[in-house]
Design an enzyme around this catalytic site. Sequence first.
Site, PDB file in Angstrom:
ATOM      1  N   ASP A   1      41.040  30.384  34.816  1.00 61.71           N
ATOM      2  CA  ASP A   1      40.426  29.423  35.720  1.00 61.71           C
ATOM      3  C   ASP A   1      38.901  29.541  35.649  1.00 61.71           C
ATOM      4  O   ASP A   1      38.355  30.651  35.637  1.00 61.71           O
ATOM      5  CB  ASP A   1      40.922  29.726  37.143  1.00 61.71           C
ATOM      6  N   GLU A  14      40.055  27.029  31.043  1.00 61.31           N
ATOM      7  CA  GLU A  14      39.600  25.842  31.761  1.00 61.31           C
ATOM      8  C   GLU A  14      38.089  25.828  31.512  1.00 61.31           C
ATOM      9  O   GLU A  14      37.359  26.649  32.078  1.00 61.31           O
ATOM     10  CB  GLU A  14      39.900  25.943  33.250  1.00 61.31           C
TER      11      GLU A  14
END
Length: 699
Positions: free
Chosen positions: A362, A398
């Site tokens: 993330d 990401e």
Amino acid sequence: MHDYTPAGDGVFALEQVLMLQTGKPYPLGASFDGEGVNFALFSEHASRVELCLFDATGRLETHRIALAACTNGVWHGYLPQAKPGQLYGYRVHGEYAPQRGQRFNPHKVLLDPYAKAVFGQFAIDDANLGYCPQDQTQINTQDNTPVAQKAIVVAEAFDWGDDTAPQTPWANTVIYEAHVRGLTQLHPDIPAAIRGSYAAIAHPVMLAHYQRLGISAIELLPVHLHADEPRLQKLGLENYWGYNTLSFFAPEPTYWSGREGTTPLAEFREMVKALHKAGIEVILDVVFNHTAETDELGPTLSFRGIDNASYYVLNAQHPEYYENWTGCGNVLNIGHPRVLQLVMDSLRYWVSECHVDGFRFDLAPILGRVNGGYSLCAPFFAALAQDPLLANTKLIAEPWDIGAGGYQLGHFPLAWAEWNDQYRDVMRKFWLHDGVNRALFARRFAASSDTFYRPHRQPSTSVNFVTAHDGFNLRDLVSYNHKHNHANKEHNRDGHSHNLSWNCGVEGPSNDEGVKLLRLRASKALLATLLLSQGTPMLLAGDELGHSQQGNNNAYCQNNDITWLNWGAGSQADGELIDYIAELIRIRRECQALSSNTWWTSQPDAAGVTDVVWLNPSASPMQPHDWDDHGGRAMMVWLSNQFLILMNASAHQVHFHLPPLNEGEWTMRLASTGDTQSDFSGRDCRVAARSVTILQLKK
């Protein structure tokens, strides 16, 4: 769901005299050797560290013992006769001077960053604040023992038997993104007692579903123990997605079924083992960019009280404040050697002890920041590349954060794959809106080579997706023009407003058969494009069921039937979309151009096979004016001399003249309209509006 109550036989009586031995500084955390437990905690700036032991209720502190030994900033001690199940925490002494970046407070029991199991849940309580609520410059002397979360000594043996990692090649990888609870919470064929748990993920009904679809990997939203932000708790909401990590080693206990004789860790391992046996890889979504302690007004639960200046990136001019490149209040300081060690130890633990196959990171640019700027030479990237255990796992970025220079799509190391939001946006525009010419469509269809191609990088680098947990799911993408996030209690201000969605004429649910047909066709066209594009496709769990989130495009705080998948009446779980997706995945695996993981050249190979040929509806090679025509909404993609994909994104039927063949004939393989016979003569084909037809060469 259930409280994880540790075994009581590891708790010492108050009158028992404990003789703490020197112990070792490595490994960090609590390590049971069969006769006792070694405790080791890093704190570079602490003046004193005390090990605290608790009874089985977690409310009574039975012993407090100073760790007298400190080696290279690691405080350590060995406790003979200590056993698994023992609850413990730390009190760390040092300077309380927020203006100088330190927030030590020995009145707070702190969670071990290496805790592999945790007792209790975080709840709002002033006792967890390191500062005085009335004066933030003053230390809060209220003891938090009754409400503090405690670590549990863990030494769980597990019989992995003949477990073997599937090791699916990237070229054959199809990812299925899912939430542990939401995937099975409403499944009628799974026993109610285990729905929404790790056990349910690996229930035979679910294994059969994955295999029917043909996916090769399940990517789970965060399973690390997390905390619900105080703001959400005050609103009566939860951090459902789990992107608010408190422990990087402990599995989230609320995803445990509570079955007798198991623990969260054991059940997680059983899940992995069962998925592997079914040929499914397990990828974990991990959050190493921030922690649940939030900003300077957040609670002191672990890192902040252990060594604030080491664990977090502080504002250089005002160290009482945190850098906030995450939007979550703080940034974990991966540039610090011991914090980097923490992250690497966590990753190794989940691979070595839990057999997971990969990770999705993330806000990954934060992991590559050096002195605030992004660098491919960042210590984290170097550490991963040289690690023999982690180097062969699947690594997915990401590729954005909210800091300066935070959009890094295409700029990750060679071995990494990346979420491709450019693919998402272009495909949504092409099928649901105007404004995308066929040249841009083709670039995204061909693994975004303009972004990812460089020596030694492969097309699988591009993780293609049309929907993900964040944003509209597929049903809502074709049912809503606007977000409807009122249930989040932020007056619909949260969530992205640029969704590139289209409601097909009616906002929200509709009984109009024409609208329903249009929505289904648009959904099928998007799915066909996703699964037949070069790159690594990622499906969002529930899209195959026609699940709706009622227009909520930011359902991070909705632990209810907004996010729980609908497997029953009113869904499209009757198999239409499931079988359609399964056939697309079969075609994908039969097609050499999609399974070779080499960049397309449009040139014949030694066997005379051309990976891709781009044709206009008249079967002529695409010319510059064809590529640049923003009104051109139809084209053919001929893959490996084998499959001919006819795409019509226009609002009307298009007549395609099929390319002539030297031998063999064109046969219908799949039509997104469901009609595999009408308007197909073998030399011509009429393709309905907003639909895809796939022909196969039969010799």
